[in-house]
Design a protein around this motif. Sequence first.
Motif, PDB file in Angstrom:
ATOM      1  N   GLU A 285       2.963   8.501  -0.904  1.00 20.02           N
ATOM      2  CA  GLU A 285       3.217   9.106   0.346  1.00 20.02           C
ATOM      3  C   GLU A 285       2.613   8.441   1.505  1.00 20.02           C
ATOM      4  N   THR A 286       1.266   7.862   1.168  1.00 19.20           N
ATOM      5  CA  THR A 286       0.471   6.975   2.111  1.00 19.20           C
ATOM      6  C   THR A 286       1.191   5.675   2.432  1.00 19.20           C
ATOM      7  N   ARG A 287       1.452   5.144   1.442  1.00 16.90           N
ATOM      8  CA  ARG A 287       1.914   3.857   1.553  1.00 16.90           C
ATOM      9  C   ARG A 287       3.303   4.003   2.284  1.00 16.90           C
ATOM     10  N   ASN A 288       4.231   4.876   2.009  1.00 15.05           N
ATOM     11  CA  ASN A 288       5.531   5.012   2.732  1.00 15.05           C
ATOM     12  C   ASN A 288       5.045   5.252   4.309  1.00 15.05           C
ATOM     13  N   ASN A 289       4.196   5.996   4.565  1.00 17.76           N
ATOM     14  CA  ASN A 289       3.754   6.340   5.937  1.00 17.76           C
ATOM     15  C   ASN A 289       3.176   4.980   6.649  1.00 17.76           C
ATOM     16  N   LEU A 290       2.351   4.262   5.933  1.00 17.74           N
ATOM     17  CA  LEU A 290       1.999   2.783   6.544  1.00 17.74           C
ATOM     18  C   LEU A 290       3.091   2.071   6.653  1.00 17.74           C
ATOM     19  N   VAL A 291       4.139   1.910   5.804  1.00 16.62           N
ATOM     20  CA  VAL A 291       5.191   1.002   6.053  1.00 16.62           C
ATOM     21  C   VAL A 291       6.055   1.427   7.233  1.00 16.62           C
ATOM     22  N   LYS A 292       6.303   2.875   7.330  1.00 18.55           N
ATOM     23  CA  LYS A 292       6.994   3.515   8.522  1.00 18.55           C
ATOM     24  C   LYS A 292       6.355   2.952   9.736  1.00 18.55           C
TER      25      LYS A 292
ATOM     26  N   ILE B  87       3.710  -9.111   5.011  1.00 17.11           N
ATOM     27  CA  ILE B  87       2.556  -7.984   4.680  1.00 17.11           C
ATOM     28  C   ILE B  87       3.107  -6.850   3.671  1.00 17.11           C
ATOM     29  N   ILE B  88       4.304  -6.305   4.116  1.00 13.79           N
ATOM     30  CA  ILE B  88       4.813  -5.424   3.287  1.00 13.79           C
ATOM     31  C   ILE B  88       5.319  -5.961   1.930  1.00 13.79           C
ATOM     32  N   ASP B  89       5.557  -7.237   1.694  1.00 12.84           N
ATOM     33  CA  ASP B  89       5.497  -7.697   0.269  1.00 12.84           C
ATOM     34  C   ASP B  89       4.266  -7.782  -0.257  1.00 12.84           C
ATOM     35  N   LEU B  90       3.301  -8.012   0.403  1.00 14.00           N
ATOM     36  CA  LEU B  90       1.868  -8.291  -0.009  1.00 14.00           C
ATOM     37  C   LEU B  90       1.444  -6.784  -0.668  1.00 14.00           C
ATOM     38  N   LEU B  91       1.853  -5.952   0.321  1.00 14.84           N
ATOM     39  CA  LEU B  91       1.311  -4.351   0.117  1.00 14.84           C
ATOM     40  C   LEU B  91       2.161  -3.969  -1.119  1.00 14.84           C
ATOM     41  N   ASN B  92       3.248  -4.405  -1.323  1.00 11.22           N
ATOM     42  CA  ASN B  92       4.012  -3.729  -2.462  1.00 11.22           C
ATOM     43  C   ASN B  92       3.505  -4.386  -3.648  1.00 11.22           C
ATOM     44  N   ALA B  93       3.042  -5.840  -3.655  1.00 16.18           N
ATOM     45  CA  ALA B  93       2.742  -6.380  -4.794  1.00 16.18           C
ATOM     46  C   ALA B  93       1.328  -5.939  -5.370  1.00 16.18           C
ATOM     47  N   SER B  94       0.387  -5.612  -4.333  1.00 15.07           N
ATOM     48  CA  SER B  94      -0.990  -5.124  -4.657  1.00 15.07           C
ATOM     49  C   SER B  94      -0.453  -3.639  -5.134  1.00 15.07           C
ATOM     50  N   ARG B  95       0.279  -2.850  -4.757  1.00 14.03           N
ATOM     51  CA  ARG B  95       0.508  -1.486  -5.130  1.00 14.03           C
ATOM     52  C   ARG B  95       1.129  -1.735  -6.526  1.00 14.03           C
ATOM     53  N   LYS B  96       2.113  -2.757  -6.869  1.00 19.89           N
ATOM     54  CA  LYS B  96       2.526  -2.677  -8.142  1.00 19.89           C
ATOM     55  C   LYS B  96       1.591  -3.185  -9.329  1.00 19.89           C
ATOM     56  N   LYS B  97       0.593  -3.818  -8.797  1.00 27.44           N
ATOM     57  CA  LYS B  97      -0.668  -4.371  -9.669  1.00 27.44           C
ATOM     58  C   LYS B  97      -1.493  -3.331 -10.077  1.00 27.44           C
ATOM     59  N   LEU B  98      -1.845  -2.510  -8.894  1.00 24.59           N
ATOM     60  CA  LEU B  98      -2.532  -0.946  -9.190  1.00 24.59           C
ATOM     61  C   LEU B  98      -2.154  -0.201 -10.248  1.00 24.59           C
ATOM     62  N   MET B  99      -0.612   0.057 -10.181  1.00 21.70           N
ATOM     63  CA  MET B  99       0.176   1.113 -10.776  1.00 21.70           C
ATOM     64  C   MET B  99       0.269   0.393 -12.215  1.00 21.70           C
ATOM     65  N   THR B 100       0.570  -0.889 -12.427  1.00 24.33           N
ATOM     66  CA  THR B 100       0.595  -1.432 -13.574  1.00 24.33           C
ATOM     67  C   THR B 100      -0.718  -1.286 -14.649  1.00 24.33           C
ATOM     68  N   PHE B 101      -1.707  -1.903 -13.786  1.00 22.81           N
ATOM     69  CA  PHE B 101      -3.058  -1.677 -14.314  1.00 22.81           C
ATOM     70  C   PHE B 101      -3.496  -0.232 -14.803  1.00 22.81           C
ATOM     71  N   LEU B 102      -3.106   0.804 -13.939  1.00 23.16           N
ATOM     72  CA  LEU B 102      -3.566   2.104 -14.266  1.00 23.16           C
ATOM     73  C   LEU B 102      -2.774   2.640 -15.202  1.00 23.16           C
ATOM     74  N   SER B 103      -1.352   1.914 -15.631  1.00 27.12           N
ATOM     75  CA  SER B 103      -0.618   2.499 -16.642  1.00 27.12           C
ATOM     76  C   SER B 103      -1.123   1.951 -18.138  1.00 27.12           C
TER      77      SER B 103
END
Length: 171
Positions: A11-18, A103-119
């Motif tokens: 939700e926070t990331r979606n708000n940032l992108v908006k 920047i949106i691409d960088l944000l998406n890439a860092s979030r994907k790294k985080l979620m992949t790592f956490l999984s």
Amino acid sequence: MNNLVNDNLFETRNNLVKVITLLSDAQFNRKPDTDMWSIAQVCHHLVLVEEASIKAIVWGLKESDRTQKERKNVHHIILDRTKKFKAPKIVEPSAEPFEVQQIIDLLNASRKKLMTFLSTIEDQSILAEKSVGHPALGELPLDQWIEQIYLHEQRHIEQIKEIKLLLDVRC
């Protein structure tokens, strides 16, 4: 990872992108003052913090003697914008201009790294049992490192809104 944390990250990331999507690249890179960051720099800082947080959690998981320290009220500390923090060098943004989509691409890439790592963490309970030092918050349990990512982002969304007002940006 608990659903509330996952939902807050999403939700926070979606708000940032908006908040940034409709900005022109010129608005995105304009500083309201010489000693302030542009919106692009705030967003680049968020990417760097997310990447640094992943590294800190990885390191904390590998350390055998880093047992849990006292839990902190990270919501209160991070969301209190009357208290200013100086960004450590490692998470200081570039002065180079960015495109909004870049920047949106960088944000998406860092979030994907985080979620992949956490999984990859089989026993999520270990995150509450180990801790590692945070530059602004001191010794912090690893699960609170994850929480601070979206709280830190929420803090900076408010900063971005203020910058937009200072720049008289209406989107």
